[in-house]
Design a protein around this motif. Structure first.
Motif, PDB file in Angstrom:
ATOM      1  N   ALA A   9       0.835  -1.202   0.000  1.00 28.60           N
ATOM      2  CA  ALA A   9       0.000   0.000   0.000  1.00 28.60           C
ATOM      3  C   ALA A   9       0.870   1.253   0.000  1.00 28.60           C
ATOM      4  O   ALA A   9       0.456   2.310   0.457  1.00 28.60           O
ATOM      5  CB  ALA A   9      -0.928   0.000   1.211  1.00 28.60           C
ATOM      6  N   GLY A  10       2.105   1.098  -0.516  1.00 31.29           N
ATOM      7  CA  GLY A  10       3.003   2.237  -0.589  1.00 31.29           C
ATOM      8  C   GLY A  10       3.658   2.603   0.725  1.00 31.29           C
ATOM      9  O   GLY A  10       4.198   3.708   0.866  1.00 31.29           O
ATOM     10  N   LEU A  11       3.640   1.677   1.699  1.00 29.44           N
ATOM     11  CA  LEU A  11       4.235   1.961   2.999  1.00 29.44           C
ATOM     12  C   LEU A  11       5.697   1.509   3.039  1.00 29.44           C
ATOM     13  O   LEU A  11       6.055   0.477   2.457  1.00 29.44           O
ATOM     14  CB  LEU A  11       3.459   1.241   4.107  1.00 29.44           C
ATOM     15  CG  LEU A  11       1.965   1.532   4.217  1.00 29.44           C
ATOM     16  CD1 LEU A  11       1.388   0.821   5.426  1.00 29.44           C
ATOM     17  CD2 LEU A  11       1.707   3.033   4.304  1.00 29.44           C
ATOM     18  N   GLU A  12       6.506   2.252   3.757  1.00 29.69           N
ATOM     19  CA  GLU A  12       7.915   1.890   3.908  1.00 29.69           C
ATOM     20  C   GLU A  12       8.051   0.528   4.563  1.00 29.69           C
ATOM     21  O   GLU A  12       8.955  -0.253   4.240  1.00 29.69           O
ATOM     22  CB  GLU A  12       8.620   2.972   4.732  1.00 29.69           C
ATOM     23  CG  GLU A  12      10.124   2.771   4.874  1.00 29.69           C
ATOM     24  CD  GLU A  12      10.484   1.940   6.102  1.00 29.69           C
ATOM     25  OE1 GLU A  12      11.572   1.326   6.102  1.00 29.69           O
ATOM     26  OE2 GLU A  12       9.671   1.921   7.046  1.00 29.69           O
ATOM     27  N   GLU A  13       7.134   0.221   5.487  1.00 27.46           N
ATOM     28  CA  GLU A  13       7.183  -1.073   6.169  1.00 27.46           C
ATOM     29  C   GLU A  13       6.961  -2.232   5.198  1.00 27.46           C
ATOM     30  O   GLU A  13       7.596  -3.284   5.312  1.00 27.46           O
ATOM     31  CB  GLU A  13       6.137  -1.129   7.288  1.00 27.46           C
ATOM     32  CG  GLU A  13       6.425  -0.213   8.456  1.00 27.46           C
ATOM     33  CD  GLU A  13       5.832   1.165   8.280  1.00 27.46           C
ATOM     34  OE1 GLU A  13       5.725   1.906   9.283  1.00 27.46           O
ATOM     35  OE2 GLU A  13       5.469   1.516   7.135  1.00 27.46           O
ATOM     36  N   HIS A  14       6.050  -2.054   4.239  1.00 26.47           N
ATOM     37  CA  HIS A  14       5.838  -3.093   3.231  1.00 26.47           C
ATOM     38  C   HIS A  14       7.111  -3.326   2.429  1.00 26.47           C
ATOM     39  O   HIS A  14       7.486  -4.468   2.148  1.00 26.47           O
ATOM     40  CB  HIS A  14       4.700  -2.707   2.291  1.00 26.47           C
ATOM     41  CG  HIS A  14       3.340  -2.880   2.886  1.00 26.47           C
ATOM     42  ND1 HIS A  14       2.301  -2.014   2.643  1.00 26.47           N
ATOM     43  CD2 HIS A  14       2.838  -3.835   3.720  1.00 26.47           C
ATOM     44  CE1 HIS A  14       1.229  -2.425   3.294  1.00 26.47           C
ATOM     45  NE2 HIS A  14       1.526  -3.516   3.952  1.00 26.47           N
ATOM     46  N   HIS A  15       7.783  -2.272   2.049  1.00 32.50           N
ATOM     47  CA  HIS A  15       8.997  -2.396   1.257  1.00 32.50           C
ATOM     48  C   HIS A  15      10.121  -3.036   2.063  1.00 32.50           C
ATOM     49  O   HIS A  15      11.022  -3.645   1.484  1.00 32.50           O
ATOM     50  CB  HIS A  15       9.418  -1.025   0.741  1.00 32.50           C
ATOM     51  CG  HIS A  15       8.373  -0.380  -0.130  1.00 32.50           C
ATOM     52  ND1 HIS A  15       8.288   0.979  -0.322  1.00 32.50           N
ATOM     53  CD2 HIS A  15       7.343  -0.919  -0.848  1.00 32.50           C
ATOM     54  CE1 HIS A  15       7.261   1.249  -1.122  1.00 32.50           C
ATOM     55  NE2 HIS A  15       6.678   0.120  -1.437  1.00 32.50           N
ATOM     56  N   ARG A  16      10.052  -2.927   3.377  1.00 41.38           N
ATOM     57  CA  ARG A  16      11.052  -3.579   4.224  1.00 41.38           C
ATOM     58  C   ARG A  16      10.816  -5.077   4.353  1.00 41.38           C
ATOM     59  O   ARG A  16      11.754  -5.870   4.291  1.00 41.38           O
ATOM     60  CB  ARG A  16      11.058  -2.947   5.622  1.00 41.38           C
ATOM     61  CG  ARG A  16      11.747  -1.605   5.721  1.00 41.38           C
ATOM     62  CD  ARG A  16      11.667  -1.071   7.144  1.00 41.38           C
ATOM     63  NE  ARG A  16      12.221  -2.012   8.119  1.00 41.38           N
ATOM     64  CZ  ARG A  16      12.075  -1.908   9.436  1.00 41.38           C
ATOM     65  NH1 ARG A  16      11.365  -0.904   9.935  1.00 41.38           N
ATOM     66  NH2 ARG A  16      12.627  -2.789  10.243  1.00 41.38           N
ATOM     67  N   VAL A  17       9.555  -5.473   4.538  1.00 41.82           N
ATOM     68  CA  VAL A  17       9.288  -6.889   4.839  1.00 41.82           C
ATOM     69  C   VAL A  17       9.114  -7.753   3.599  1.00 41.82           C
ATOM     70  O   VAL A  17       9.386  -8.964   3.648  1.00 41.82           O
ATOM     71  CB  VAL A  17       8.050  -7.044   5.748  1.00 41.82           C
ATOM     72  CG1 VAL A  17       8.232  -6.270   7.043  1.00 41.82           C
ATOM     73  CG2 VAL A  17       6.771  -6.626   5.036  1.00 41.82           C
ATOM     74  N   ASN A  18       8.658  -7.181   2.479  1.00 41.59           N
ATOM     75  CA  ASN A  18       8.304  -8.019   1.335  1.00 41.59           C
ATOM     76  C   ASN A  18       9.470  -8.835   0.765  1.00 41.59           C
ATOM     77  O   ASN A  18       9.287 -10.011   0.433  1.00 41.59           O
ATOM     78  CB  ASN A  18       7.648  -7.176   0.245  1.00 41.59           C
ATOM     79  CG  ASN A  18       6.210  -6.828   0.589  1.00 41.59           C
ATOM     80  OD1 ASN A  18       5.617  -7.399   1.498  1.00 41.59           O
ATOM     81  ND2 ASN A  18       5.640  -5.865  -0.123  1.00 41.59           N
ATOM     82  N   PRO A  19      10.664  -8.266   0.626  1.00 39.04           N
ATOM     83  CA  PRO A  19      11.766  -9.119   0.143  1.00 39.04           C
ATOM     84  C   PRO A  19      12.033 -10.317   1.063  1.00 39.04           C
ATOM     85  O   PRO A  19      12.282 -11.430   0.588  1.00 39.04           O
ATOM     86  CB  PRO A  19      12.958  -8.152   0.125  1.00 39.04           C
ATOM     87  CG  PRO A  19      12.347  -6.802  -0.055  1.00 39.04           C
ATOM     88  CD  PRO A  19      11.079  -6.847   0.738  1.00 39.04           C
ATOM     89  N   GLY A  20      11.939 -10.113   2.370  1.00 39.22           N
ATOM     90  CA  GLY A  20      12.131 -11.213   3.304  1.00 39.22           C
ATOM     91  C   GLY A  20      11.025 -12.238   3.206  1.00 39.22           C
ATOM     92  O   GLY A  20      11.274 -13.452   3.305  1.00 39.22           O
ATOM     93  N   LEU A  21       9.788 -11.791   3.002  1.00 40.19           N
ATOM     94  CA  LEU A  21       8.669 -12.718   2.850  1.00 40.19           C
ATOM     95  C   LEU A  21       8.862 -13.603   1.626  1.00 40.19           C
ATOM     96  O   LEU A  21       8.658 -14.826   1.686  1.00 40.19           O
ATOM     97  CB  LEU A  21       7.359 -11.935   2.741  1.00 40.19           C
ATOM     98  CG  LEU A  21       6.856 -11.257   4.017  1.00 40.19           C
ATOM     99  CD1 LEU A  21       5.674 -10.343   3.695  1.00 40.19           C
ATOM    100  CD2 LEU A  21       6.451 -12.293   5.060  1.00 40.19           C
ATOM    101  N   LEU A  22       9.251 -12.994   0.503  1.00 43.14           N
ATOM    102  CA  LEU A  22       9.454 -13.774  -0.715  1.00 43.14           C
ATOM    103  C   LEU A  22      10.624 -14.732  -0.569  1.00 43.14           C
ATOM    104  O   LEU A  22      10.581 -15.870  -1.052  1.00 43.14           O
ATOM    105  CB  LEU A  22       9.674 -12.830  -1.899  1.00 43.14           C
ATOM    106  CG  LEU A  22       8.464 -11.976  -2.289  1.00 43.14           C
ATOM    107  CD1 LEU A  22       8.839 -10.942  -3.345  1.00 43.14           C
ATOM    108  CD2 LEU A  22       7.326 -12.852  -2.790  1.00 43.14           C
ATOM    109  N   ARG A  23      11.659 -14.302   0.109  1.00 45.15           N
ATOM    110  CA  ARG A  23      12.828 -15.164   0.344  1.00 45.15           C
ATOM    111  C   ARG A  23      12.435 -16.372   1.196  1.00 45.15           C
ATOM    112  O   ARG A  23      12.813 -17.511   0.901  1.00 45.15           O
ATOM    113  CB  ARG A  23      13.928 -14.343   1.018  1.00 45.15           C
ATOM    114  CG  ARG A  23      15.251 -15.073   1.174  1.00 45.15           C
ATOM    115  CD  ARG A  23      16.366 -14.109   1.508  1.00 45.15           C
ATOM    116  NE  ARG A  23      16.078 -13.268   2.659  1.00 45.15           N
ATOM    117  CZ  ARG A  23      15.855 -11.956   2.584  1.00 45.15           C
ATOM    118  NH1 ARG A  23      15.868 -11.337   1.420  1.00 45.15           N
ATOM    119  NH2 ARG A  23      15.618 -11.245   3.675  1.00 45.15           N
ATOM    120  N   LEU A  24      11.653 -16.141   2.255  1.00 48.70           N
ATOM    121  CA  LEU A  24      11.222 -17.245   3.119  1.00 48.70           C
ATOM    122  C   LEU A  24      10.264 -18.178   2.384  1.00 48.70           C
ATOM    123  O   LEU A  24      10.317 -19.394   2.570  1.00 48.70           O
ATOM    124  CB  LEU A  24      10.558 -16.686   4.378  1.00 48.70           C
ATOM    125  CG  LEU A  24      11.495 -16.045   5.395  1.00 48.70           C
ATOM    126  CD1 LEU A  24      10.696 -15.353   6.496  1.00 48.70           C
ATOM    127  CD2 LEU A  24      12.424 -17.085   6.005  1.00 48.70           C
TER     128      LEU A  24
END
Length: 240
Positions: A141-156
């Motif tokens: 939703a354009g949040l900095e927090e989303h941009h922080r967690v999403n790469p880790g989510l995809l990696r996991l």
């Protein structure tokens, strides 16, 4: 389309009837409040719950979701209707679990730079629901927090062999509803628009986006998070 209200399924019947009339497949779900012990009473003002998104994939799952939500009120209510791992283990059949929004245990661990804790939470979900019923949920939703967690989510997700799904964190229908939503938040929290420190959403991106708008949001992640295989669609619809 689904409605996953916080701790409640009050809109499930209306969702089903309205979607069915429009020829849209409704998915019944709920975003439950998860705690370690549903009977524990935390001090006032201390938030002890996390969000967990559950979807019913068949009739048994619907019945279990109804039981979970009911018991959250009857046995776990303390400021919020709460469920714990014990209840989830008893009523996990027929349910699909998403890793959740930013308020989930998985994302809270990633925001704390603790990928090992996030991995343990996903492992626990797999043990509870089965790997075929666990999806790593990606939101943007354009949040900095989303941009922080999403790469880790995809990696996991890749590491653990889990499916991914892109979702929208929807709190109002149209983009122009963002301002009326601010008013409703003030009514809910007993605040006024003039208070700059009031509880408010960080931007105006929490509306129901079109498929094209969703795809554009997920383009930076290099995969189509909105396409499901025939088997995945069959699994979500269920036989009942």
């Amino acid at each position: 389309v689904t409605i996953t209200d916080h701790g409640s399924m009050a809109g499930a019947v209306e969702l089903y009837r309205t979607a069915d009339k429009a020829g849209i497949r409704p998915i019944i779900g709920c975003e439950v409040y998860l705690v370690d012990d549903r009977r524990a009473k935390e001090p006032p003002g201390r938030r002890d719950w996390a969000h967990l998104t559950l979807l019913a994939k068949d009739l048994e799952g619907y019945h279990n979701l109804v039981r979970l939500v009911t018991l959250g009120y009857l046995e776990g209510y303390h400021y919020k209707p709460r469920v714990d791992l014990e209840l989830l283990a008893q009523h996990a059949k027929g349910l699909i679990a998403l890793s959740g929004c930013l308020a989930s245990r998985v994302n809270q661990a990633l925001l704390a730079d603790d990928e090992d804790a996030a991995r343990r939470e996903l492992d626990l979900m797999v043990q509870m629901f089965g790997a075929e019923n666990v999806y790593v949920e990606i939101q943007d939703a354009g949040l900095e927090e989303h941009h922080r967690v999403n790469p880790g989510l995809l990696r996991l997700a890749d590491e653990l062999g889990l499916q991914t799904v892109g979702t929208g964190d929807v709190h109002y229908l149209r983009a122009e509803d963002a301002d009326p939503h601010e008013v409703l938040l003030c009514i809910q929290t007993g605040d006024v628009l003039a208070n700059e420190k009031r509880f408010r959403f960080p931007n105006k991106e929490f509306f129901l986006k079109t498929p094209d708008e969703m795809r554009r949001a997920f383009e930076p992640y290099g995969r189509d998070l909105l396409s499901l295989s025939r088997e995945e669609i069959r699994q979500i619809r269920g036989k009942d």
